[in-house]
Design a protein around this motif. Structure first.
Motif, PDB file in Angstrom:
ATOM      1  N   VAL A 115       0.770  -1.032   0.010  1.00 53.40           N
ATOM      2  CA  VAL A 115       0.051  -0.026   0.070  1.00 53.40           C
ATOM      3  C   VAL A 115       0.709   1.205   0.033  1.00 53.40           C
ATOM      4  CG1 VAL A 115      -1.676   1.209   1.166  1.00 53.40           C
ATOM      5  CG2 VAL A 115      -1.841  -1.286   1.110  1.00 53.40           C
ATOM      6  N   ILE A 116       0.443   2.156  -0.934  1.00 52.04           N
ATOM      7  CA  ILE A 116       1.277   3.437  -0.989  1.00 52.04           C
ATOM      8  C   ILE A 116       0.772   4.304   0.362  1.00 52.04           C
ATOM      9  CG2 ILE A 116       1.711   5.531  -2.377  1.00 52.04           C
ATOM     10  CD1 ILE A 116       2.994   3.096  -3.613  1.00 52.04           C
ATOM     11  N   VAL A 117       1.826   4.765   0.966  1.00 53.82           N
ATOM     12  CA  VAL A 117       1.923   5.681   2.155  1.00 53.82           C
ATOM     13  C   VAL A 117       2.007   7.307   1.780  1.00 53.82           C
ATOM     14  CG1 VAL A 117       2.871   6.502   4.228  1.00 53.82           C
ATOM     15  CG2 VAL A 117       2.896   4.100   3.587  1.00 53.82           C
ATOM     16  N   ASN A 118       2.608   7.728   0.873  1.00 56.35           N
ATOM     17  CA  ASN A 118       2.892   8.906   0.381  1.00 56.35           C
ATOM     18  C   ASN A 118       1.524   9.691   0.334  1.00 56.35           C
ATOM     19  OD1 ASN A 118       4.930   7.330  -0.527  1.00 56.35           O
ATOM     20  ND2 ASN A 118       6.062   9.295  -0.619  1.00 56.35           N
ATOM     21  N   ASP A 119       1.425  11.055   0.756  1.00 50.30           N
ATOM     22  CA  ASP A 119       0.251  11.762   0.714  1.00 50.30           C
ATOM     23  C   ASP A 119      -0.246  11.973  -0.667  1.00 50.30           C
ATOM     24  OD1 ASP A 119       0.167  11.979   3.412  1.00 50.30           O
ATOM     25  OD2 ASP A 119       0.634  14.185   3.664  1.00 50.30           O
ATOM     26  N   GLN A 120       0.316  12.284  -1.654  1.00 50.51           N
ATOM     27  CA  GLN A 120       0.044  12.474  -2.884  1.00 50.51           C
ATOM     28  C   GLN A 120       0.157  11.253  -4.020  1.00 50.51           C
ATOM     29  OE1 GLN A 120      -1.477  15.657  -3.443  1.00 50.51           O
ATOM     30  NE2 GLN A 120      -0.656  15.679  -1.380  1.00 50.51           N
ATOM     31  N   GLY A 121       0.278  10.112  -3.398  1.00 47.85           N
ATOM     32  CA  GLY A 121       0.817   9.065  -4.155  1.00 47.85           C
ATOM     33  C   GLY A 121       1.838   9.074  -4.681  1.00 47.85           C
ATOM     34  N   VAL A 122       2.114   8.047  -5.789  1.00 44.95           N
ATOM     35  CA  VAL A 122       3.580   8.176  -6.471  1.00 44.95           C
ATOM     36  C   VAL A 122       3.170   8.003  -7.953  1.00 44.95           C
ATOM     37  CG1 VAL A 122       4.933   7.221  -4.604  1.00 44.95           C
ATOM     38  CG2 VAL A 122       3.522   5.570  -6.320  1.00 44.95           C
ATOM     39  N   PRO A 123       4.116   8.865  -8.996  1.00 41.77           N
ATOM     40  CA  PRO A 123       3.868   8.743 -10.183  1.00 41.77           C
ATOM     41  C   PRO A 123       4.307   7.569 -10.935  1.00 41.77           C
ATOM     42  CG  PRO A 123       5.835  10.408  -9.669  1.00 41.77           C
ATOM     43  CD  PRO A 123       5.170   9.736  -8.379  1.00 41.77           C
ATOM     44  N   GLU A 142       2.127   3.091 -13.673  1.00 37.86           N
ATOM     45  CA  GLU A 142       1.290   4.214 -13.770  1.00 37.86           C
ATOM     46  C   GLU A 142       1.224   5.049 -12.385  1.00 37.86           C
ATOM     47  OE1 GLU A 142      -2.665   2.339 -14.036  1.00 37.86           O
ATOM     48  OE2 GLU A 142      -1.799   0.522 -13.417  1.00 37.86           O
ATOM     49  N   HIS A 143       0.480   5.968 -12.213  1.00 34.50           N
ATOM     50  CA  HIS A 143       0.658   6.861 -11.021  1.00 34.50           C
ATOM     51  C   HIS A 143      -0.610   6.003 -10.185  1.00 34.50           C
ATOM     52  CE1 HIS A 143      -2.107   9.483  -8.241  1.00 34.50           C
ATOM     53  NE2 HIS A 143      -0.887  10.031  -8.016  1.00 34.50           N
ATOM     54  N   VAL A 144      -0.132   5.801  -8.814  1.00 35.44           N
ATOM     55  CA  VAL A 144      -0.968   5.160  -7.896  1.00 35.44           C
ATOM     56  C   VAL A 144      -1.150   6.031  -6.718  1.00 35.44           C
ATOM     57  CG1 VAL A 144      -0.957   2.939  -6.418  1.00 35.44           C
ATOM     58  CG2 VAL A 144       0.514   3.275  -8.467  1.00 35.44           C
ATOM     59  N   PRO A 145      -2.418   6.424  -6.421  1.00 35.68           N
ATOM     60  CA  PRO A 145      -2.834   7.171  -5.509  1.00 35.68           C
ATOM     61  C   PRO A 145      -2.199   6.764  -3.896  1.00 35.68           C
ATOM     62  CG  PRO A 145      -4.645   6.881  -6.797  1.00 35.68           C
ATOM     63  CD  PRO A 145      -3.576   5.882  -7.130  1.00 35.68           C
TER      64      PRO A 145
END
Length: 517
Positions: A23-31, A44-47
């Protein structure tokens, strides 16, 4: 839980060694093109809070989170893909006739001694965390008059009785135009009755009736009920008024003042933490619910149980897909059978409406990274901690023992909160990832955010930020102890939750599966 984190770098969480998604933690997701730990590159971008697969998953292959299968790939999913709902086939619900029954009952943890809070002792032995005058109703027809009376009571009478916290109208839409003798009518009827017996009302609830409705006052208050004081006049029927609206208001205020005088004479006293009855609930859940807030609630739940308290978790459709993990923990086969019975009842209830448990997951849940009800359920049950499940309470029923209790309710925030109040809850905790201003008038509501980003945006609505777990600023154990102490402070009146300060509360909403005529 494994947090993979580097300074100023993409961060992911893997919950179990079997998991093939993180699971992605970063507030803005990752590109797209982001390199994650383990040389994993996003395609792809992942929110934020959404999943990325660690390995290539073939068509029909398992997608695993929490160490459990949450879905099957509808097509090949290359490593590094944003794993979304539309890529998954949801597993079928666990069969109820072949579940493990009390085969992994946890050992009791060492008792926690010496923890207390300041509460209001009631004549029936229960303890309130607040001192509230409750005025219940037998039918929706009286709501307008009662709302007017409650405003007058707050403005004109409450200032004279400073030791009373509030006056609350227990209004609802039941009582007339309903099939009062239908098979399932007992659920709303006993809910109304048990709401008036909630410990925070001090046994002083009044009843306002119209007079001609199907739900009569005698079904709400029983003469032999030790939980409510019937030595003083406790009922007013609007149809008995001979001088109209003005007299109605005056009569309600007169009855209320008698009760206010008695409530105002009460004082808090030191009671053991075992007198706490905590209700737990999720709302606006996201993929972090099962990573941060709910595990912290589960740890605090175990602490309360070690102190002898009562803890309730609920929401049938949000445990249905993980029921095999709960029946294993049931203290006795009878408790396991009661869990199965409630699941089966709700399966049949949903089938009558041509729906199933998949109808639970909301657009907000999915935007928050929850692909389906299976994934949501696995994160929801974490609130229950690691203790044995001691009892099951049906919808609208009152809890009769201490310990960890499954209170069978719908997942609707408002209905669940209402039924937990009827079960005897005197303190509520509510976890949210997407955010909601939810509150209850009859009990304090502790609001816990799953993400720090939400706590920052809503600093005057969120009481505890559990998102600190995902960023490594706190552990589940630390948050659990923080919640434990915060519960006792709120129960004592030393702390007011934001919902209390703002006087935010949702309406009481009864669960009525019986026909409306």
């Amino acid at each position: 839980m494994q947090l993979i984190e580097h300074a100023d770098s993409p961060r992911v969480i893997r919950l179990h060694e079997r998991d093939n998604v993180v699971v992605i933690v970063n507030d803005q997701g990752v590109p797209a093109g982001t390199e994650l730990p383990g040389a994993l590159v996003t395609l792809e971008h992942v929110p934020q809070s959404h999943k990325v697969n660690l390995v290539d998953i073939p068509q029909g292959g398992e997608v695993i989170r929490y160490g459990q299968v949450i879905g099957y790939a509808l097509q090949p999913i290359p490593r590094g893909t944003w794993v979304r709902e539309d890529l998954l086939r949801m597993p079928t619900a666990p069969a109820l006739d072949s579940l493990p029954m009390s085969d992994a009952v946890p050992e009791a943890l060492p008792a926690l001694e010496g923890f207390t809070f300041e509460g209001y002792r009631n004549a029936d032995g229960t303890v309130g965390t607040r001192n509230i005058l409750g005025i219940t109703t037998t039918v929706q027809c009286v709501t307008g008059v009662l709302d007017h009376a409650v405003k007058r009571i707050r403005d004109e009478l409450l200032p004279k009785y400073p030791h009373v916290d509030d006056v609350v109208a227990l209004t609802h839409s039941y009582g007339c135009g309903v099939a009062i003798t239908a098979a399932d009518a007992y659920i709303p009827i006993r809910t109304v009755r048990n709401l008036a017996r909630n410990p925070n009302l001090g046994g002083e609830a009044l009843v306002i009736s119209l007079g001609c409705e199907k739900l009569q006052a005698g079904q709400v208050m029983h003469e032999d009920d030790a939980s409510v004081d019937l030595s003083e006049p406790w009922l007013y029927r609007l149809q008995d008024s001979s001088h109209g609206f003005t007299e109605m208001i005056e009569q309600i205020m007169e009855l209320a003042e008698v009760r206010l005088k008695k409530l105002d004479a009460r004082r808090r006293e030191t009671v053991p933490a075992s007198e706490l009855i905590l209700g737990m609930q999720c709302g606006g859940s996201d993929a972090f619910s099962g990573i941060t807030a709910n595990p912290a609630l589960g740890y605090a739940s175990d602490l309360l149980l070690r102190a002898g308290a009562t803890v309730m978790f609920s929401e049938v459709t949000e445990v249905r897909d993980a029921i095999y993990l709960l029946t294993s923990r049931a203290e006795t086969p009878a408790v396991a059978e009661a869990l199965v019975r409630e699941m089966d009842w709700y399966d049949r209830y949903l089938a009558k409406g041509e729906a199933d448990r998949s109808a639970n997951t909301t657009p907000g849940n999915k935007k928050g990274g929850l692909s389906n009800i299976v994934e949501k359920s696995l994160g929801s049950i974490v609130k229950s901690g690691n203790s044995a499940i001691n009892a099951v309470v049906g919808p609208g029923e009152r809890a009769q023992r201490k310990g960890l209790i499954f209170c069978a309710t719908p997942a609707s925030d408002f209905v669940c909160g209402t039924l937990q109040l009827a079960a005897g809850m005197n303190l509520h905790v509510f976890t949210t990832g997407r955010g909601t201003p939810y509150g209850l008038a009859m009990a304090p509501v502790v609001k816990v955010s799953t993400r720090t980003e939400l706590a920052r945006r809503w600093p005057d609505l969120i009481d505890i930020d559990a998102g600190r777990i995902a960023t490594g600023r706190a552990t589940i154990e630390e948050l659990g102890w923080e919640l434990f102490h915060y519960y006792l402070d709120v129960a004592s009146g030393k702390q007011q939750t934001w919902a209390e300060r703002h006087k935010l509360h949702n309406d009481i909403v009864l669960f009525n599966p019986a026909p409306v005529t």
